[in-house]
Design a protein around this motif. Structure first.
Motif, PDB file in Angstrom:
ATOM      1  N   SER A  17      50.139  46.419  39.981  1.00  0.00           N
ATOM      2  CA  SER A  17      50.667  46.676  38.643  1.00  0.00           C
ATOM      3  C   SER A  17      50.194  45.583  37.699  1.00  0.00           C
ATOM      4  CB  SER A  17      52.203  46.706  38.661  1.00  0.00           C
ATOM      5  OG  SER A  17      52.708  46.900  37.350  1.00  0.00           O
ATOM      6  N   SER A  18      50.011  45.946  36.443  1.00  0.00           N
ATOM      7  CA  SER A  18      49.633  44.964  35.419  1.00  0.00           C
ATOM      8  C   SER A  18      50.864  44.271  34.848  1.00  0.00           C
ATOM      9  CB  SER A  18      48.856  45.654  34.290  1.00  0.00           C
ATOM     10  OG  SER A  18      49.660  46.672  33.694  1.00  0.00           O
ATOM     11  N   GLU A  19      52.054  44.716  35.259  1.00  0.00           N
ATOM     12  CA  GLU A  19      53.299  44.145  34.760  1.00  0.00           C
ATOM     13  C   GLU A  19      53.916  43.215  35.796  1.00  0.00           C
ATOM     14  OE1 GLU A  19      55.910  47.243  32.871  1.00  0.00           O
ATOM     15  OE2 GLU A  19      54.458  48.563  33.833  1.00  0.00           O
ATOM     16  N   ASP A  78      54.774  38.557  40.545  1.00  0.00           N
ATOM     17  CA  ASP A  78      53.522  39.325  40.560  1.00  0.00           C
ATOM     18  C   ASP A  78      53.384  39.886  41.986  1.00  0.00           C
ATOM     19  OD1 ASP A  78      51.056  40.395  39.928  1.00  0.00           O
ATOM     20  OD2 ASP A  78      49.983  38.525  40.337  1.00  0.00           O
ATOM     21  N   GLU A  79      53.424  41.224  42.132  1.00  0.00           N
ATOM     22  CA  GLU A  79      53.524  41.828  43.455  1.00  0.00           C
ATOM     23  C   GLU A  79      52.450  42.877  43.688  1.00  0.00           C
ATOM     24  OE1 GLU A  79      58.312  41.956  44.164  1.00  0.00           O
ATOM     25  OE2 GLU A  79      57.499  43.317  42.635  1.00  0.00           O
ATOM     26  N   PHE A  80      52.116  43.079  44.960  1.00  0.00           N
ATOM     27  CA  PHE A  80      51.352  44.264  45.328  1.00  0.00           C
ATOM     28  C   PHE A  80      51.836  44.764  46.682  1.00  0.00           C
ATOM     29  CE2 PHE A  80      48.561  40.954  47.157  1.00  0.00           C
ATOM     30  CZ  PHE A  80      48.314  41.465  48.422  1.00  0.00           C
ATOM     31  N   ILE A  85      54.262  43.821  51.630  1.00  0.00           N
ATOM     32  CA  ILE A  85      54.441  43.379  50.259  1.00  0.00           C
ATOM     33  C   ILE A  85      54.078  41.897  50.166  1.00  0.00           C
ATOM     34  CG2 ILE A  85      56.906  42.974  50.715  1.00  0.00           C
ATOM     35  CD1 ILE A  85      57.409  43.238  47.750  1.00  0.00           C
ATOM     36  N   ARG A  86      53.368  41.551  49.117  1.00  0.00           N
ATOM     37  CA  ARG A  86      53.061  40.152  48.824  1.00  0.00           C
ATOM     38  C   ARG A  86      53.533  39.883  47.407  1.00  0.00           C
ATOM     39  NH1 ARG A  86      49.715  35.949  50.666  1.00  0.00           N
ATOM     40  NH2 ARG A  86      48.920  34.572  49.013  1.00  0.00           N
ATOM     41  N   PHE A  91      55.543  50.499  36.931  1.00  0.00           N
ATOM     42  CA  PHE A  91      54.879  51.380  37.879  1.00  0.00           C
ATOM     43  C   PHE A  91      53.615  50.724  38.429  1.00  0.00           C
ATOM     44  CE2 PHE A  91      53.083  52.531  33.733  1.00  0.00           C
ATOM     45  CZ  PHE A  91      51.723  52.549  33.998  1.00  0.00           C
ATOM     46  N   TYR A  92      53.177  51.216  39.579  1.00  0.00           N
ATOM     47  CA  TYR A  92      52.008  50.719  40.262  1.00  0.00           C
ATOM     48  C   TYR A  92      50.961  51.829  40.349  1.00  0.00           C
ATOM     49  CZ  TYR A  92      55.240  47.073  41.801  1.00  0.00           C
ATOM     50  OH  TYR A  92      56.182  46.062  41.822  1.00  0.00           O
ATOM     51  N   THR A  93      49.708  51.426  40.351  1.00  0.00           N
ATOM     52  CA  THR A  93      48.614  52.374  40.538  1.00  0.00           C
ATOM     53  C   THR A  93      47.778  51.935  41.739  1.00  0.00           C
ATOM     54  OG1 THR A  93      47.228  51.153  38.962  1.00  0.00           O
ATOM     55  CG2 THR A  93      48.477  53.035  38.117  1.00  0.00           C
ATOM     56  N   LYS A  94      47.121  52.911  42.375  1.00  0.00           N
ATOM     57  CA  LYS A  94      46.357  52.602  43.579  1.00  0.00           C
ATOM     58  C   LYS A  94      45.053  51.893  43.208  1.00  0.00           C
ATOM     59  CE  LYS A  94      46.746  55.553  46.882  1.00  0.00           C
ATOM     60  NZ  LYS A  94      46.606  56.683  47.861  1.00  0.00           N
ATOM     61  N   GLN A  95      44.781  50.832  43.929  1.00  0.00           N
ATOM     62  CA  GLN A  95      43.603  50.032  43.624  1.00  0.00           C
ATOM     63  C   GLN A  95      42.331  50.728  44.105  1.00  0.00           C
ATOM     64  OE1 GLN A  95      43.548  46.167  45.528  1.00  0.00           O
ATOM     65  NE2 GLN A  95      42.629  45.210  43.741  1.00  0.00           N
TER      66      GLN A  95
END
Length: 201
Positions: free
Chosen positions: A41-43, A62-64, A74-75, A197-201
Motif C-alpha cells: 500500500s502507498s498509505e 509501513d506494511e506489506f 506480514i512485515r 487498501f493494498y494492491t498486488k505487487q
C-alpha cells in the motif's frame, strides 16, 4: 436428425451447468487463489500510543503482506513520524490463515482467521524513552540490529499461542482491505473495514 440435434444441445447444457457448479462449489478456495502474492500500500497505518509518557502520540506503520498457499506473512515497520524518517522497529510474523465464510457486512467481504507460527522483532532505535514506553527491556530486547524471536510474546505483541485474529477482508477490483484493528480482535470479530487498501505487487 432433429431429435439428434436436440439431444446434443441438451447434453451440452448439462455439461455447461456442471462446469458452472464445479467452479462455484468452493468460493472460499477462489478467494484464497485471488490472495496469492505480495500486497503493498502507498498509505501508512496510524497506530495510537495510549501511554502518557510516550515521546509521541502515535506510530506510523509501513506494511506489506505475502500470501503463499494457505500461509500469510506480514512485515511491518514502525516509525515515530509521519514522514517515516524515524524508524522504531520491524515486526514480522508468519502463520496460517483461513477464509471462513462470506460476510454480510460489506460486498465481496469474507470472515477470515489469522494465526501465527512464528514472530520476530528487530529494534531500529536505541532511544531509552521508546524502550521504556514499550517495555522491550523486560523481554530482553535491548540492542539494535538483532532479530529477536518473540514467539512467547513481548510488550504489545501476544504469544503465538495466545491469539487468532478474527478479521474480515475484502477482495474487490484488484484491491485488498482488512478490518480495523481492535483491542479485542483475538476474541471478537472485526466489523468495520479499513479505508486503507493494498494492491498486488
Amino acid at each position: 436428425m432433429n431429435k439428434f440435434l436436440i439431444t446434443i444441445v441438451v447434453l451440452l447444457c448439462i455439461s455447461c451447468n456442471s462446469d458452472d457448479d464445479g467452479s462455484n462449489a468452493n468460493p472460499e478456495a477462489e478467494v484464497v487463489a485471488q490472495l496469492q502474492g505480495t500486497w503493498i500500500s502507498s498509505e501508512t497505518t496510524v497506530f495510537p500510543i495510549a501511554d502518557p509518557d510516550s515521546p509521541f502520540a502515535q506510530a506510523y506503520l509501513d506494511e506489506f503482506f505475502v500470501f503463499d498457499g494457505e500461509t500469510n506473512r506480514i512485515r511491518s515497520t514502525a516509525y515515530a513520524d509521519e514522514a517515516l524518517t524515524q524508524p522504531i522497529l520491524v515486526y514480522e510474523s508468519v502463520g496460517p490463515f483461513t477464509i471462513l465464510r462470506e460476510s454480510d457486512l460489506y460486498e465481496e467481504t469474507w470472515e477470515a482467521d489469522f494465526g501465527n507460527t512464528s514472530q520476530t522483532l528487530e529494534l531500529l532505535t536505541s532511544d531509552p524513552e521508546i524502550l521504556n514506553v514499550f517495555g522491550f527491556e523486560n523481554c530482553g530486547i535491548t540492542e539494535t540490529g538483532i532479530v529477536y524471536n518473540i514467539n512467547e510474546g513481548c510488550s504489545i505483541f501476544p504469544g503465538i499461542d495466545d491469539c487468532i485474529e478474527r478479521d474480515i477482508i475484502q477482495v474487490s477490483n484488484g484491491r485488498l482491505r482488512f478490518g480495523v484493528r481492535t483491542e479485542d480482535i483475538c476474541e471478537v470479530r472485526v466489523t468495520v473495514l479499513q479505508d486503507k487498501f493494498y494492491t498486488k505487487q
